[in-house]
Design a protein around this motif. Structure first.
Motif, PDB file in Angstrom:
ATOM      1  N   VAL A   1      35.748  43.132  37.833  1.00 14.99           N
ATOM      2  CA  VAL A   1      34.961  43.667  36.713  1.00 14.99           C
ATOM      3  C   VAL A   1      35.826  43.805  35.463  1.00 14.99           C
ATOM      4  CG1 VAL A   1      33.669  45.653  35.894  1.00 14.99           C
ATOM      5  CG2 VAL A   1      33.302  44.818  38.199  1.00 14.99           C
ATOM      6  N   ALA A   2      37.036  44.342  35.655  1.00 11.70           N
ATOM      7  CA  ALA A   2      37.922  44.489  34.500  1.00 11.70           C
ATOM      8  C   ALA A   2      38.251  43.117  33.908  1.00 11.70           C
ATOM      9  CB  ALA A   2      39.198  45.217  34.903  1.00 11.70           C
ATOM     10  N   ALA A   3      38.427  42.126  34.771  1.00 11.37           N
ATOM     11  CA  ALA A   3      38.721  40.777  34.281  1.00 11.37           C
ATOM     12  C   ALA A   3      37.558  40.252  33.444  1.00 11.37           C
ATOM     13  CB  ALA A   3      39.003  39.836  35.448  1.00 11.37           C
TER      14      ALA A   3
ATOM     15  N   TYR B   1      42.511  37.197  25.704  1.00 12.64           N
ATOM     16  CA  TYR B   1      42.277  36.011  26.538  1.00 12.64           C
ATOM     17  C   TYR B   1      41.414  34.946  25.865  1.00 12.64           C
ATOM     18  CZ  TYR B   1      40.900  33.129  30.482  1.00 12.64           C
ATOM     19  OH  TYR B   1      40.668  32.072  31.315  1.00 12.64           O
TER      20      TYR B   1
ATOM     21  N   TYR C   1      42.911  40.970  41.092  1.00  9.06           N
ATOM     22  CA  TYR C   1      43.127  42.419  41.171  1.00  9.06           C
ATOM     23  C   TYR C   1      41.847  43.194  40.924  1.00  9.06           C
ATOM     24  CZ  TYR C   1      48.100  41.364  40.861  1.00  9.06           C
ATOM     25  OH  TYR C   1      49.340  40.875  41.080  1.00  9.06           O
ATOM     26  N   ASN C   2      41.087  42.779  39.931  1.00  7.49           N
ATOM     27  CA  ASN C   2      39.938  43.591  39.527  1.00  7.49           C
ATOM     28  C   ASN C   2      38.933  42.709  38.797  1.00  7.49           C
ATOM     29  OD1 ASN C   2      38.149  45.404  38.392  1.00  7.49           O
ATOM     30  ND2 ASN C   2      39.723  46.937  37.976  1.00  7.49           N
TER      31      ASN C   2
ATOM     32  N   GLN D   1      40.955  51.170  34.316  1.00  8.99           N
ATOM     33  CA  GLN D   1      40.863  49.830  34.902  1.00  8.99           C
ATOM     34  C   GLN D   1      41.878  48.864  34.331  1.00  8.99           C
ATOM     35  OE1 GLN D   1      38.711  49.302  37.378  1.00  8.99           O
ATOM     36  NE2 GLN D   1      37.620  51.231  37.170  1.00  8.99           N
TER      37      GLN D   1
ATOM     38  N   ARG E   1      44.537  47.121  24.952  1.00 10.51           N
ATOM     39  CA  ARG E   1      44.026  45.875  25.518  1.00 10.51           C
ATOM     40  C   ARG E   1      42.660  45.551  24.922  1.00 10.51           C
ATOM     41  NH1 ARG E   1      42.801  45.997  31.864  1.00 10.51           N
ATOM     42  NH2 ARG E   1      41.094  47.224  31.035  1.00 10.51           N
TER      43      ARG E   1
ATOM     44  N   ILE F   1      27.722  43.454  32.491  1.00 10.47           N
ATOM     45  CA  ILE F   1      28.155  43.611  33.887  1.00 10.47           C
ATOM     46  C   ILE F   1      26.908  43.851  34.745  1.00 10.47           C
ATOM     47  CG2 ILE F   1      29.471  45.081  35.468  1.00 10.47           C
ATOM     48  CD1 ILE F   1      31.361  43.662  33.721  1.00 10.47           C
TER      49      ILE F   1
ATOM     50  N   LEU G   1      50.152  44.025  37.014  1.00  7.20           N
ATOM     51  CA  LEU G   1      50.635  43.226  35.895  1.00  7.20           C
ATOM     52  C   LEU G   1      51.454  44.111  34.962  1.00  7.20           C
ATOM     53  CD1 LEU G   1      47.412  41.183  35.027  1.00  7.20           C
ATOM     54  CD2 LEU G   1      49.232  40.610  36.609  1.00  7.20           C
TER      55      LEU G   1
ATOM     56  N   ARG H   1      45.374  36.049  38.331  1.00  6.68           N
ATOM     57  CA  ARG H   1      45.875  37.303  38.896  1.00  6.68           C
ATOM     58  C   ARG H   1      44.964  38.449  38.514  1.00  6.68           C
ATOM     59  NH1 ARG H   1      51.607  37.940  36.916  1.00  6.68           N
ATOM     60  NH2 ARG H   1      51.015  36.408  35.353  1.00  6.68           N
ATOM     61  N   ALA H   2      44.479  38.433  37.272  1.00  7.69           N
ATOM     62  CA  ALA H   2      43.588  39.501  36.819  1.00  7.69           C
ATOM     63  C   ALA H   2      42.309  39.521  37.659  1.00  7.69           C
ATOM     64  CB  ALA H   2      43.258  39.323  35.342  1.00  7.69           C
TER      65      ALA H   2
ATOM     66  N   LEU I   1      46.110  39.957  28.107  1.00  4.68           N
ATOM     67  CA  LEU I   1      44.808  39.633  28.678  1.00  4.68           C
ATOM     68  C   LEU I   1      43.676  40.011  27.730  1.00  4.68           C
ATOM     69  CD1 LEU I   1      45.049  40.420  32.462  1.00  4.68           C
ATOM     70  CD2 LEU I   1      44.225  38.319  31.436  1.00  4.68           C
TER      71      LEU I   1
ATOM     72  N   PHE J   1      45.307  46.593  34.850  1.00  5.00           N
ATOM     73  CA  PHE J   1      45.754  45.842  36.024  1.00  5.00           C
ATOM     74  C   PHE J   1      47.095  46.408  36.467  1.00  5.00           C
ATOM     75  CE2 PHE J   1      43.029  43.064  33.545  1.00  5.00           C
ATOM     76  CZ  PHE J   1      42.074  42.760  34.495  1.00  5.00           C
TER      77      PHE J   1
ATOM     78  N   ALA K   1      45.022  34.917  34.202  1.00  3.19           N
ATOM     79  CA  ALA K   1      43.603  35.196  34.459  1.00  3.19           C
ATOM     80  C   ALA K   1      43.318  35.200  35.962  1.00  3.19           C
ATOM     81  CB  ALA K   1      42.731  34.157  33.754  1.00  3.19           C
TER      82      ALA K   1
END
Lengths: 355, 234
Positions: free
Chosen positions: A239-241, B102, A236-237, B86, B147, B50, B91, A232-233, B99, B88, A230
């Motif tokens: 919003v995507a996380a 999660y 990197y990004n 989008q 995902r 968001i 990864l 790393r996510a 993920l 990663f 998490a």
């Protein structure tokens, strides 16, 4: 001659391990928030003092000192994140009001920590100067804000907030415990070994191996666990996380906690290695660790480790073979050199900024 | 299942959405079509939390989710596969898929969904150890959907899944969307490829500069003259 070189290499490795432990905190926070946490050096000093306090209360136990220092620094790190950085990430808080409150806090603390009228006056003048400077920077940032994206604008605010937090904490320490240096107890028994004609102390071996173990654990946490994934996510990004259901605030707090933990341990190790701890070392160690992180490539975890070790060894070699007075000059020379030649550092990836 | 009531969202002082009303029933495929910048992605990002709406409410299965955080909304089963994939890129494919799960703790069901996803996208299985960024555009889209499915969606929000894909991939992605829907997942599909989107959807909304301009059955939209002219290029 050979013996001296090996000896200095060992010293450099120790100093380097300490730098690396602190640099990891910088690099992880930068990796996630793109923010240099300038309060990190002070969190390191608070760790050292908390460890010292623990030895005064509970006796000279290394483990208790480490635990006590870690808890204190982690709480402080979380507090700094919550108070100085998170409000700036929320768009609801007016950043100008926030900066003003921060500056007021600095001035207030600075007033309290002065002893004489003369000190007080110079301090008022000094902080007025700082206030003026920051006001100018803020004004410049604001007047050009239409040119810049919102994120880079709030990043400058966060940076100012970070510096302010560092000043507040270091003055708070001076206020609470007084500005004197303190003697640090020896927490590791003094045992000497003789390896191939070179004397090594148990403490030296311990610092190197303990730092190494911590780094390995950190590597496993970041690369093999869910929370590391998490982290790393998020880096990197963001919003995507979020869309994965990750709560970035929790991950950011976790990152601050780990960084502060490593800084606290570094603080206790430095204290017990040099037998002395000074409230002013925070800034210098903080800056050196920052240089180490930049040298290795800020945002890169292996980079912080390698950068720390290289910086430590080069610095110690410089002290031994050139002159002790060049110690800081060498470190900052490295910073300037790396910024000119390879700004991304040894392991940094060349990420282009999105406009 | 999902209901947007008078939703307004803005970027700074500019309104991107103005009193948008959308209703989605269980098991439906609903599509939102419109030109670039009409506010399609803004609708999805407002649903996902968001972006926060300045006005209006969003109900999902009777619960108000309009001011909740994204992780809460995802945990309720509203999952977005964002525009431009989008994924990663640093990864591995496997980590990207992991993920998606999660927030979930149900190990056995995660494994079952994992098997389901890998049978749906056998290509991904060959590339588990590869970094996500090394995949082709079509494979990245598959990864993004895989995902999303790992989050156990009740409602899957798909933002431009056909964007930048070769025609052969477009067809297979739309087939997969239909298949996912058959397995019980409600779908809200945002597309510029209006013809394709309307051909698999039950109902469609047409968005223009932040307003819902038209709402009708997908069949009717396909034959509507103004829609044909503006979005289908006939």
């Amino acid at each position: 001659m050979f013996e001296t070189i090996v000896h200095q290499l060992l010293n450099g490795l120790i100093v380097g391990s300490i730098y690396a432990l602190i640099a990891l905190g910088y690099t992880m926070v930068y990796g996630i928030l793109r923010l240099i946490n300038f309060a990190h050096g002070e969190i390191f000093v608070v760790g050292a003092f908390a460890g010292l306090l623990a030895t005064m209360i509970f006796g000279d136990s290394f483990i208790i000192a480490i635990i006590f220092a870690s808890i204190t620094s982690v709480l402080l790190g979380l507090f700094v994140e919550r108070v100085a950085y998170r409000p700036l990430r929320d768009s609801k808080t007016s950043t100008i009001v926030f900066s003003a409150v921060g500056l007021f806090a600095i001035v207030f603390v600075a007033f309290l920590s002065q002893n004489t009228i003369f000190d007080l006056l110079t301090s008022i003048l000094f902080w007025l100067g700082v206030l003026f400077l920051v006001a100018i920077i803020l004004w410049l940032v604001r007047s050009k804000s239409y040119l810049k994206s919102r994120s880079s604008n709030s990043r400058i605010n966060a940076l100012i907030s970070a510096i302010a937090m560092g000043i507040v904490i270091s003055n708070m320490i001076a206020l609470i415990k007084g500005p004197d240096r303190e003697v640090y107890p020896k927490l590791i028994p003094e045992v000497m070994f003789n390896v191939f004609g070179i004397t090594v102390s148990l403490l030296q071996l311990f610092i190197i191996s303990f730092s190494f173990v911590l780094m390995v654990i950190l590597y496993i946490v970041v690369n093999k666990t869910k929370v590391g994934l998490a982290m790393r996510a998020v880096s990197y990004n963001l919003v995507a996380a979020k869309l994965m259901g990750i709560n970035p605030d929790k991950i950011i707090s976790f990152t601050f906690a780990i960084g502060s933990l490593l800084a606290a341990i570094a603080g206790v190790l430095v204290g017990t290695y040099y037998n002395i701890v000074d409230i002013n070392v925070g800034m210098m160690y903080g800056l050196k660790a920052f240089i180490a992180a930049v040298l290795g490539g800020i945002g890169s975890i292996p980079g912080a480790v390698i950068g720390g070790v290289i910086l430590g060894v080069v610095e110690v070699m410089g002290v031994a073979f050139i002159s002790p007075s060049y110690r800081d000059a060498i470190a900052f020379g490295i910073l300037i050199f790396i910024l000119i030649v390879k700004p991304t550092g040894l392991f940094g990836s060349n990420t282009k900024e999105k406009i | 299942m999902l209901e947007l009531k008078n939703i307004s969202t803005r970027y700074g002082n500019i309104y991107a959405l103005d009193r948008v009303n959308i209703k989605i029933k269980k098991k439906e495929i609903v599509t939102i079509i419109g030109a670039n910048g009409a506010g399609k992605s803004t609708i999805l990002n407002t649903i996902s939390g968001i972006l926060k709406p300045v006005n209006g409410t969003i109900f999902f299965e009777g619960e108000c989710i309009s001011l909740k955080e994204t992780d809460f909304i995802v945990s309720k089963g509203v999952v977005q596969v964002p525009e431009g994939r989008q994924i990663f890129p640093h990864l591995t494919v496997l980590e990207n898929i992991k993920l998606g799960a999660y927030l979930r703790k149900d190990k056995t069901e995660i494994n079952r969904d994992f098997d389901y996803v890998t049978t749906l996208f056998p290509r991904l299985k060959e590339r588990f150890k590869q970094a996500g960024g090394t995949l082709s555009g079509g494979e990245q889209q598959m990864l993004a959907i895989a995902r999303g499915l790992m989050s156990k969606p009740k409602l899957l929000l798909l933002d431009e899944p056909s964007l930048g894909l070769a025609p052969i991939f477009v067809r297979s992605i739309f087939d997969i969307i239909k298949e996912i829907n058959k397995n019980g997942v409600t779908i809200l599909l945002v597309e510029q490829n209006a013809r394709m989107a309307l051909s698999i959807a039950d109902r469609g909304y047409i968005v223009e500069t932040g307003h819902i301009k038209l709402e009708a059955k997908a069949k009717d939209l396909l034959t509507d003259d103004s829609v044909r002219e503006a979005y289908l290029g006939i």
